[in-house]
Motif scaffolding. Structure first.
Motif, PDB file in Angstrom:
ATOM      1  N   ILE A 111       0.838  -1.197   0.000  1.00  0.00           N
ATOM      2  CA  ILE A 111       0.000   0.000   0.000  1.00  0.00           C
ATOM      3  C   ILE A 111       0.873   1.248   0.000  1.00  0.00           C
ATOM      4  N   THR A 112       1.871   1.257   0.874  1.00  0.00           N
ATOM      5  CA  THR A 112       2.785   2.397   0.960  1.00  0.00           C
ATOM      6  C   THR A 112       3.475   2.625  -0.378  1.00  0.00           C
ATOM      7  N   SER A 113       3.922   1.548  -0.992  1.00  0.00           N
ATOM      8  CA  SER A 113       4.592   1.638  -2.287  1.00  0.00           C
ATOM      9  C   SER A 113       3.648   2.216  -3.339  1.00  0.00           C
ATOM     10  N   THR A 114       2.384   1.786  -3.314  1.00  0.00           N
ATOM     11  CA  THR A 114       1.393   2.304  -4.256  1.00  0.00           C
ATOM     12  C   THR A 114       1.225   3.804  -4.088  1.00  0.00           C
ATOM     13  N   TYR A 115       1.076   4.260  -2.837  1.00  0.00           N
ATOM     14  CA  TYR A 115       0.922   5.687  -2.594  1.00  0.00           C
ATOM     15  C   TYR A 115       2.158   6.465  -3.023  1.00  0.00           C
ATOM     16  N   GLU A 116       3.333   5.962  -2.715  1.00  0.00           N
ATOM     17  CA  GLU A 116       4.559   6.653  -3.093  1.00  0.00           C
ATOM     18  C   GLU A 116       4.660   6.776  -4.606  1.00  0.00           C
ATOM     19  N   GLY A 117       4.301   5.703  -5.319  1.00  0.00           N
ATOM     20  CA  GLY A 117       4.328   5.733  -6.782  1.00  0.00           C
ATOM     21  C   GLY A 117       3.343   6.746  -7.338  1.00  0.00           C
ATOM     22  N   LEU A 118       2.136   6.784  -6.782  1.00  0.00           N
ATOM     23  CA  LEU A 118       1.133   7.742  -7.239  1.00  0.00           C
ATOM     24  C   LEU A 118       1.578   9.178  -6.986  1.00  0.00           C
ATOM     25  N   ILE A 119       2.135   9.424  -5.819  1.00  0.00           N
ATOM     26  CA  ILE A 119       2.603  10.772  -5.485  1.00  0.00           C
ATOM     27  C   ILE A 119       3.708  11.196  -6.443  1.00  0.00           C
ATOM     28  N   LYS A 120       4.649  10.280  -6.726  1.00  0.00           N
ATOM     29  CA  LYS A 120       5.736  10.602  -7.654  1.00  0.00           C
ATOM     30  C   LYS A 120       5.177  10.907  -9.042  1.00  0.00           C
ATOM     31  N   ASP A 121       4.250  10.068  -9.530  1.00  0.00           N
ATOM     32  CA  ASP A 121       3.651  10.289 -10.844  1.00  0.00           C
ATOM     33  C   ASP A 121       2.938  11.637 -10.911  1.00  0.00           C
TER      34      ASP A 121
END
Length: 134
Positions: A111-121
């Motif tokens: 979940i954390t990885s998903t959020y970090e990826g979305l924020i970066k995008d």
């Protein structure tokens, strides 16, 4: 039990968003009776209701449609929020009946990885848009 404000604060969403999610997904029976009371009664959320809200938040962050979220919730998919009683390995005290604590920690990392990826995008898109506007 938590009020709608406390529940919304627990999953870090506005009260209006929590209320909308209960409206959108309450008809499939995933929320408790106290979270979907008769008109005029106070809405109160159980710990299980908070897990449903957290799960919806994760799915919304993944940009899943309402139909996709409905199907996932009906299939029993759940995500557990990190709580303050986590162990040194990062596992929460809220695993499901058929899960081991390590599996819950893995879900949290995903979940954390998903959020970090979305924020970066989104940050990259914003920077690109600002460059084009300049």
């Amino acid at each position: 039990m938590k009020t709608i404000k406390q529940a919304a604060d627990s999953v870090d969403v506005p009260v209006s968003t929590a209320r909308q999610w209960v409206t959108d997904f309450g008809h499939i029976g995933v929320f408790s009776d106290t979270a979907t009371p008769e008109k005029g009664k106070t809405r109160l959320f159980t710990d299980d209701d908070l897990i449903i809200l957290w799960t919806i938040k994760v799915f919304r962050a993944e940009r899943r449609s309402t139909d996709e979220i409905t199907a996932a919730l009906e299939d029993g998919e759940r995500f557990f929020p990190q709580d303050e009683t986590e162990s040194e390995e990062g596992a929460t005290d809220a695993p499901g009946d058929d899960e081991k604590p390590g599996e819950t920690a893995l879900m949290i990392r995903e979940i954390t990885s998903t959020y970090e990826g979305l924020i970066k995008d989104l940050t990259d898109q914003l920077i690109d848009a600002e460059k084009r506007a300049a």
